[in-house]
Motif scaffolding. Structure first.
Motif, PDB file in Angstrom:
ATOM      1  N   MET A  66       0.839  -1.191   0.000  1.00  0.00           N
ATOM      2  CA  MET A  66       0.000   0.000   0.000  1.00  0.00           C
ATOM      3  C   MET A  66       0.883   1.253   0.000  1.00  0.00           C
ATOM      4  O   MET A  66       1.947   1.260   0.613  1.00  0.00           O
ATOM      5  CB  MET A  66      -0.831  -0.007   1.295  1.00  0.00           C
ATOM      6  CG  MET A  66      -2.203   0.507   1.133  1.00  0.00           C
ATOM      7  SD  MET A  66      -3.234   0.040   2.538  1.00  0.00           S
ATOM      8  CE  MET A  66      -2.536   0.980   3.829  1.00  0.00           C
TER       9      MET A  66
ATOM     10  N   ASP B  96      -2.454   5.761  -1.341  1.00  0.00           N
ATOM     11  CA  ASP B  96      -3.730   5.047  -1.144  1.00  0.00           C
ATOM     12  C   ASP B  96      -4.422   5.557   0.113  1.00  0.00           C
ATOM     13  O   ASP B  96      -5.656   5.586   0.181  1.00  0.00           O
ATOM     14  CB  ASP B  96      -3.475   3.544  -0.975  1.00  0.00           C
ATOM     15  CG  ASP B  96      -2.899   2.915  -2.222  1.00  0.00           C
ATOM     16  OD1 ASP B  96      -3.455   3.161  -3.304  1.00  0.00           O
ATOM     17  OD2 ASP B  96      -1.882   2.186  -2.117  1.00  0.00           O
TER      18      ASP B  96
ATOM     19  N   LYS C 164      -8.606   1.279   3.159  1.00  0.00           N
ATOM     20  CA  LYS C 164      -8.108   1.528   1.784  1.00  0.00           C
ATOM     21  C   LYS C 164      -9.234   1.544   0.739  1.00  0.00           C
ATOM     22  O   LYS C 164      -9.310   2.446  -0.085  1.00  0.00           O
ATOM     23  CB  LYS C 164      -7.054   0.468   1.440  1.00  0.00           C
ATOM     24  CG  LYS C 164      -6.452   0.621   0.068  1.00  0.00           C
ATOM     25  CD  LYS C 164      -5.347  -0.406  -0.132  1.00  0.00           C
ATOM     26  CE  LYS C 164      -4.779  -0.357  -1.528  1.00  0.00           C
ATOM     27  NZ  LYS C 164      -5.664  -0.887  -2.549  1.00  0.00           N
ATOM     28  N   ASP C 165     -10.126   0.545   0.795  1.00  0.00           N
ATOM     29  CA  ASP C 165     -11.172   0.477  -0.230  1.00  0.00           C
ATOM     30  C   ASP C 165     -12.565   0.754   0.332  1.00  0.00           C
ATOM     31  O   ASP C 165     -13.565   0.294  -0.223  1.00  0.00           O
ATOM     32  CB  ASP C 165     -11.133  -0.898  -0.917  1.00  0.00           C
ATOM     33  CG  ASP C 165      -9.797  -1.103  -1.622  1.00  0.00           C
ATOM     34  OD1 ASP C 165      -9.359  -0.188  -2.347  1.00  0.00           O
ATOM     35  OD2 ASP C 165      -9.168  -2.162  -1.403  1.00  0.00           O
TER      36      ASP C 165
END
Ligand SMILES: NC(=O)c1ccc[n+]([C@@H]2O[C@H](COP(=O)([O-])OP(=O)(O)OC[C@H]3O[C@@H](n4cnc5c(N)ncnc54)[C@H](O)[C@@H]3O)[C@@H](O)[C@H]2O)c1
Length: 238
Positions: free
Chosen positions: A1, A47, A224-225
């Motif tokens: 990341m 990110d 992160k997502d």
């Protein structure tokens, strides 16, 4: 990341080590003298940004992360009077913001224990509750963000307490918080219930800052997502 660090003080340095240990990459480090780097391609390639700076700079830094659409792990304390504003900016802008007053796993176990004990104490009015927190002399805010979370959790769970206050302003319906600043103490929090016959106390004593740093990096991996306004109760399911 790919991680951007915002604030490169005691926590920023500790987080850098954990980021590397966990196999991630630091793409940008922003501190007070290079805030121009918020406009850099390196920062924009992150990110996630992990922000541990100062109460005075945190809000502006969150705003810059939102503008660059970079999810933020927010560690700075002492800015909670702006919480609603940050939450609205995050949700309306479809951004990602994770805040914890304390990222250590041990403290979050301690938070759960504190809530449980407060619920039990509803049946035992002879006990009065108070808190003591001790931190290093460089800390800018008092009480600590962790102490405020502990106090708010007691207020939510113990009917006879309505608020918290610093010891000298204490009312019977308040939880008195005694703040001590000494040496280089990373952070000690103790909740004490006293009656005429005995004392019950629970205490968390951080040995180093590594526990906070590890929790912040685990939170960065978690968001992160994801989108939205998140916290430790989303990450840790006790
Ligand atoms: N949530 C948690 O688990 C947790 C744990 C420890 C500390 N904290 C909080 O994190 C914050 C930082 O703690 P620390 O011990 O690293 O403090 P520190 O004083 O060592 O570091 C703060 C850094 O922020 C930098 N800074 C100042 N203005 C800035 C700006 N505009 N942009 C970017 N950086 C800027 C300073 O130059 C300094 O390097 C404090 O608010 C502290 O209370 C939170």
């Amino acid at each position: 990341m790919r991680i951007a660090l915002i604030g490169y003080g005691k926590m920023g340095h500790q987080i850098e080590q954990v980021v590397i240990e966990r196999g991630h990459e630091i793409v940008s480090i922003i501190d007070v003298n290079n805030t121009i780097d918020f406009d850099s391609p390196a920062f924009k390639s992150a990110d996630v940004a992990i922000e541990f700076s100062t109460p005075a700079s945190a809000i502006e830094n969150y705003r810059k992360c939102f503008a660059a659409h970079i999810p933020v792990v927010a560690g700075t304390t002492g800015w909670l009077e702006h919480l609603d504003e940050v939450k609205t900016a995050c949700i309306d802008g479809k951004q990602t913001f994770f805040y914890a007053s304390n990222y250590s796993l041990g403290v979050n176990i301690f938070f759960a224990l504190n809530e449980y004990l407060a619920r039990i104490m509803n049946k035992y009015p002879d006990y009065n509750v108070k808190m003591e927190e001790i931190h290093h002399i460089h800390k800018l805010d008092a009480p600590s963000g962790t102490a405020i979370t502990l106090a708010e959790d007691i207020v939510k769970n113990l009917d006879r307490k309505k608020n918290w206050s610093l010891e000298k302003e204490n009312k019977a319906s308040d939880i008195a918080i005694h703040c001590i600043r000494e040496g280089e103490v990373p952070g000690i929090h103790e909740i004490v219930y006293e009656s005429e016959v005995d004392t019950i106390s629970i205490k968390h004593d951080a040995i180093s800052r590594k526990g906070f740093a590890l929790g912040a990096v685990v939170a960065a991996e978690f968001i992160k997502d994801k989108r939205g306004f998140l916290g430790m109760s989303d990450l840790l399911k006790f």
